[in-house]
Motif scaffolding. Structure first.
Motif, PDB file in Angstrom:
ATOM      1  N   PHE A 870       0.832  -1.211   0.000  1.00  0.00           N
ATOM      2  CA  PHE A 870       0.000   0.000   0.000  1.00  0.00           C
ATOM      3  C   PHE A 870       0.864   1.258   0.000  1.00  0.00           C
ATOM      4  O   PHE A 870       0.495   2.278  -0.584  1.00  0.00           O
ATOM      5  CB  PHE A 870      -0.932  -0.012   1.223  1.00  0.00           C
ATOM      6  N   CYS A 900      -8.262  -1.568  -1.780  1.00  0.00           N
ATOM      7  CA  CYS A 900      -8.379  -0.886  -0.491  1.00  0.00           C
ATOM      8  C   CYS A 900      -9.591  -1.353   0.304  1.00  0.00           C
ATOM      9  O   CYS A 900      -9.694  -1.068   1.507  1.00  0.00           O
ATOM     10  CB  CYS A 900      -8.454   0.631  -0.703  1.00  0.00           C
ATOM     11  N   CYS A 923      -3.341   1.825   3.689  1.00  0.00           N
ATOM     12  CA  CYS A 923      -4.501   1.643   2.812  1.00  0.00           C
ATOM     13  C   CYS A 923      -5.359   2.908   2.818  1.00  0.00           C
ATOM     14  O   CYS A 923      -5.790   3.399   1.764  1.00  0.00           O
ATOM     15  CB  CYS A 923      -5.305   0.432   3.301  1.00  0.00           C
TER      16      CYS A 923
END
Length: 984
Positions: A870, A900, A923
């Motif tokens: 991420f 996500c 995220c």
């Protein structure tokens, strides 16, 4: 009305018992096999859970049927203990009466037994009685002490048992080392209040009666009673203990060999009782007067254990008086505080007597008193004449105690030696504290000791010589100097230190044969290296001491090893200034010549050519390199000397590599591989002689190290002992990346090609940090090369990760997990330092890499890898999210946004785990970064496309969108709750 219930009354509470089961328990308990033992335990558990199980056990214990079976009796008590701890509070009055009857029956049994039960049984029974006591006293059994004290008339067995009960009651009610709940603390307070009101007179009289009755016949019982007195004094009125009859008794016991240790402990507990400061001072003074008049403190019969007790007593008195003085000083009661201070000062001579005792255990017992006394004086405006005398006496005593014990074994240091070193460390703390109080006193004493001792070291015991050097060394921390400048600033201190250091060198004490003296000499020389800026004429002598039989060629491995490290420290520190370089350079070639044989590499063929270990030799190579690099010589001369230093490595390396290629015996292969690895380690260590100010290029030494690199790369073609060889090459490459500039770039293609020939997961994982290091150093310069090797490296990683392996092979699974982390860290390094490498890839290959990042973020059950993924995606969004790369905005909507949401919804995404929470934070940052780059376009996509397709309600969608637009910290917190609810 008395609730005494004896054995005769207990019969009314008998119930039928399973004789066969208990007999079975007896046989099972005696059985040696685990299965029978387990059955016994299971049966005991059944009895614990049974409503009347404890009554079966109580009857069995008191019936006499099992009087010879300790196992069954112990099991029975365990069942009773369990019931008392878990459900006795709610017991019926009938059951409480039964329990009292059982307890009284047990006490009568123990009192009238033909022989004493085993201690573990008596202690367990005492615990059972105490557990019943804390529940029933005073409400349900107010006459507990009246009822139970009656048993003492039966004699010593009854007394022993009763004292154990009192000990157990203390453990349940008073012992401060046991944590209690608020409810238990309240209960304990009520019990102590009731005992103070009803029973302390009885107990006090009973203790006195027991001790006077049994002082000659049963010293063990009297010792136990003294311990109980010491325990109970903390919460009972001091008048029950500090009275004529008790003090007279204690004084008599202090003269009896069998009781004096216990009596001393008891007095310590009495004077340690929490009291008002004036009362505490008076109590201590009265005891000291009595004990002193009786000559107790003058005992010197060689009984170390008793001396330790006396020292502990003096320590307690000192600490008590210091605490009282501090309280009185805060209260502003000058007269009382002066009285207490005077009392304290009169105890210091006692402390000094025990501090100076030959036995370290006796001495250690008063170290706290000494420490707190110094701390107290520090708070005063100035020292009185008496205090100065005491502090000086303390210093003299500590110096004496710092000397090694006569029986210290320097060849085989064991537990006794470790204990002495710990004691010595504590004694040095006292020394340092005195220095903080009066540095002038310390300087004068140490200067005098050094001046008198070192010039005549040949005629003195090594212990006197060693302590003189140790104290000189200790001044460095006892009287610290700003920025290590011991020889400037305070002229008096600088002059004294300079004089002592001159004596240390010129006295030739470095030629003392004892290892302790030698080691302390070298430690001191290194600590005060700046002395040689004042008197550089001593440098040759010290250098020779390091190099000859006093140091690196000493007969003791311990000395050689420590000196190898200290020599490096000395060279590095003395080369910090131009002054030192100018003074050290004239000796450089001679020093290197003296070191030559120490630079020889050991091998399986020539055996040990010198006495340094491989680890010690690493220091020697770094030292030699540092001497060359830091000298005032021209670069051309430095290059010659550096090549002379490294040539033995090159010649040994080639020879050993050829032997390794030809060798078939695995043990010999391993020996050659270790030698080769060591050679590369030595070269790596030599590179540490360079610094940011003195680079390889500035020193003209580039070719010396690049030539070695060419030689070392050949090791990557050898399959024997591949892991060890690759490790050595990688280590050297890491150092060259640090020390070289673009000169290393031509070697990278060959190095990478060879390192990537059929690697396993572990080798690849170990290789990637090297690639990352190269990327971070060369950045743009490395882009063309890295663009070419990027996909081959990535495909190699994919191939190794995809290789089949045994599901039960945990090592292989862990190595692949590490490689996955390494891969994403590698991508993160590229994204942060040279993103053009990714842009240079074909679109198909780039898409494959991007999808591997998405897969890592969503599918991998490894929060560290997910966090990295991420983090990479966020960086890519920052750079390409607006207009950096064709097709990337579509990739964001198609892959990153779903990732996500998919990742946190995975069952393996544990939102209660700290690492996973960090991954969720990255995220959240991804989504906020997309919004930053695309704005309303993202919101439209979420409302009209993404959320509806995922079945997310409009209200939840709007909540998400609203929170996404808050600050990062708030959104991360909200998002965690969002997914917790979504997964519930």
């Amino acid at each position: 009305m008395s609730m005494h219930v004896g054995i005769s009354n207990y019969s009314e509470f008998r119930i039928p018992m399973d004789e066969m089961a208990l007999q079975g328990l007896a046989s099972l308990a005696m059985a040696p096999d685990a299965e029978s033992q387990n059955k016994a335990v299971q049966f005991v558990e059944q009895l614990k859970q049974s409503t009347d199980g404890w009554k079966i056990c109580a009857q069995a214990f008191t019936s006499g049927l099992y009087h010879q079976n300790d196992h069954v009796k112990f099991f029975c008590l365990q069942v009773c203990e369990y019931v008392l701890k878990t459900r006795y509070v709610q017991a019926s009055s009938e059951d409480k009466t039964s329990m009292k009857g059982f307890i009284m029956a047990c006490l009568d049994m123990e009192a009238n037994a033909s022989s004493q039960s085993k201690p573990f049984l008596r202690n367990k029974l005492a615990q059972v009685v105490s557990l019943a006591f804390v529940v029933d006293y005073p409400q349900h059994w107010p006459n507990f002490f009246n009822d139970t004290l009656v048993t003492l008339t039966h004699g010593p067995l009854a007394v022993d048992m009763y004292l154990r009960v009192l000990m157990a009651i203390d453990g349940e009610v008073v012992d401060r080392d046991i944590a209690h709940t608020a409810e238990e603390s309240q209960r304990n307070t009520l019990i102590k209040d009731a005992m103070r009101e009803q029973s302390v007179n009885q107990l006090s009289d009973m203790w006195f009666q027991v001790m006077t009755t049994y002082e000659s016949s049963q010293p063990d019982i009297v010792s136990m009673c003294l311990e109980i007195v010491g325990r109970y004094v903390s919460w009972m009125d001091i008048g029950f203990f500090a009275n004529d009859r008790m003090v007279t008794l204690l004084l008599r016991f202090l003269t009896l060999q069998s009781l004096r240790e216990s009596a001393c402990d008891c007095v310590h507990e009495i004077i340690s009782k929490g009291m008002e400061p004036v009362g505490k001072t008076s109590l201590i003074e009265s005891f000291v007067s009595v004990l002193d008049n009786a000559g107790i403190f003058k005992v010197d019969d060689g009984d170390v254990d008793f001396l330790c007790k006396l020292a502990k007593l003096i320590n307690g008195m000192g600490l008590g008086l210091i605490s009282s003085w501090q309280k009185l000083s805060k209260m502003g009661t000058t007269k009382n505080s002066e009285t207490t201070r005077s009392a304290l000062e009169s105890k210091v001579p006692y402390m000094l007597r025990f501090l100076g005792d030959e036995d370290d255990d006796v001495s250690a017992a008063v170290l706290e008193f000494a420490t707190e006394y110094i701390a107290m004086i520090k708070t005063m405006p100035s020292m009185s004449t008496v205090q100065k005398k005491h502090i000086e006496g303390l210093l003299v005593t500590i110096i004496k105690k710092l000397k090694y014990d006569t029986d210290y074994n320097f060849d085989r240091e064991g537990e006794d030696e470790a204990d002495f070193q710990e004691y010595r460390k504590q004694a040095r703390v006292i020394f340092n504290n005195i220095a903080g109080l009066d540095s002038q006193m310390i300087l004068v004493h140490v200067h005098e000791l050094v001046s008198q001792t070192l010039p005549q070291w040949k005629s003195l015991d090594f212990r006197d010589v060693e302590v003189a050097v140790t104290l000189l060394y200790s001044l460095g921390e006892a009287i610290p100097a700003s920025h290590g400048q011991h020889f400037s600033g305070n002229l008096e201190k600088a002059s004294a230190l300079q004089s002592m250091m001159r004596t240390l060198i010129t006295s030739q004490v470095s030629r003392h044969g004892h290892v302790a003296v030698l080691l302390q000499f070298f430690e001191t020389v290194v600590r005060y290296d700046r002395f040689f800026a004042c008197e550089p004429q001593h440098i040759p002598e010290v250098l020779m001491a390091f190099l000859d039989e006093r140091g690196l060629r000493n007969g003791s491995p311990k000395v050689r090893s420590r000196v190898a490290y200290l020599f490096l420290r000395f060279v590095k520190s003395t080369n910090l200034s131009v002054f030192f370089r100018s003074h050290l350079t004239p000796y450089l070639e001679e020093v290197l010549k003296q070191m030559q044989d120490l630079l020889t590499i050991n091998s399986p063929d020539n055996g040990l050519t010198h006495s340094l270990s491989d680890g010690d030799q690493l220091f020697i190579y770094e030292t030699a390199s540092t001497l060359v690099v830091s000298s005032a010589l021209e670069p051309e001369k430095k290059e010659v000397l550096m090549k002379q230093l490294l040539t033995p490595i090159a010649s040994k390396f080639d020879a050993m590599l050829n032997r390794l290629r030809q060798e078939t015996d695995e043990k010999r292969q391993q020996a050659y591989a270790e030698c080769i690895h060591n050679a590369m380690s030595l070269a790596s260590r030599a590179s540490k002689g360079f610094s940011g100010q003195l680079t390889m290029k500035q020193c003209g030494c580039v070719s010396a190290f690049t030539e070695l690199l060419s030689i070392f790369l050949a090791a990557l073609e050898v399959s024997n002992q591949r892991g060890s060889l690759q490790s050595g090459v990688r280590q050297y490459l890491h150092r060259m990346v640090v020390c070289l500039g673009p000169e290393i770039l031509p070697f990278l293609p060959e190095a990478m090609e060879r390192l990537l020939k059929q690697p396993d997961a572990r080798e690849l994982y170990d290789f990637l940090p090297l690639v990352n290091q190269i990327i971070m150093k060369f950045r743009g310069d490395i882009v063309p090369f890295l663009s070419q090797v990027f996909m081959p490296l990535v495909m190699t990683i994919y191939r190794v990760l995809g290789a089949p392996s045994d599901h039960n092979d945990r090592v292989s699974a862990e190595e692949k997990k590490l490689l996955q982390r390494g891969y994403f860290l590698f991508l993160a390094t590229i994204v942060s330092n040279c993103l053009d490498v990714l842009k240079a890839q074909e679109m198909q290959n780039l898409n494959q890499v991007l999808m591997s990042i998405i897969s890592g973020a969503v599918e991998l059950p490894d929060p560290q890898s997910q966090k990295s993924c991420f983090s990479i995606l966020k960086k890519l969004i920052e750079v390409w999210g607006k207009e950096g790369l064709d097709g990337f905005p579509e990739f964001m909507y198609k892959e990153i946004v779903p990732a996500c949401f998919l990742a946190p919804m995975k069952p393996t995404f544990d939102l209660s785990d700290g690492q996973t929470t960090l991954a969720l934070g990255e995220c959240a940052s991804c989504m906020q970064e997309i919004f930053k780059q695309r704005g309303q376009e993202l919101l439209v996509f979420l409302r009209t496309d993404f959320f509806p397709s995922r079945g997310i309600s409009p209200d939840d969608a709007e909540y998400y969108i609203a929170n996404m637009q808050t600050n990062t910290k708030a959104f991360r917190s909200w998002l965690k709750n969002f997914f917790v609810r979504a997964k519930s």
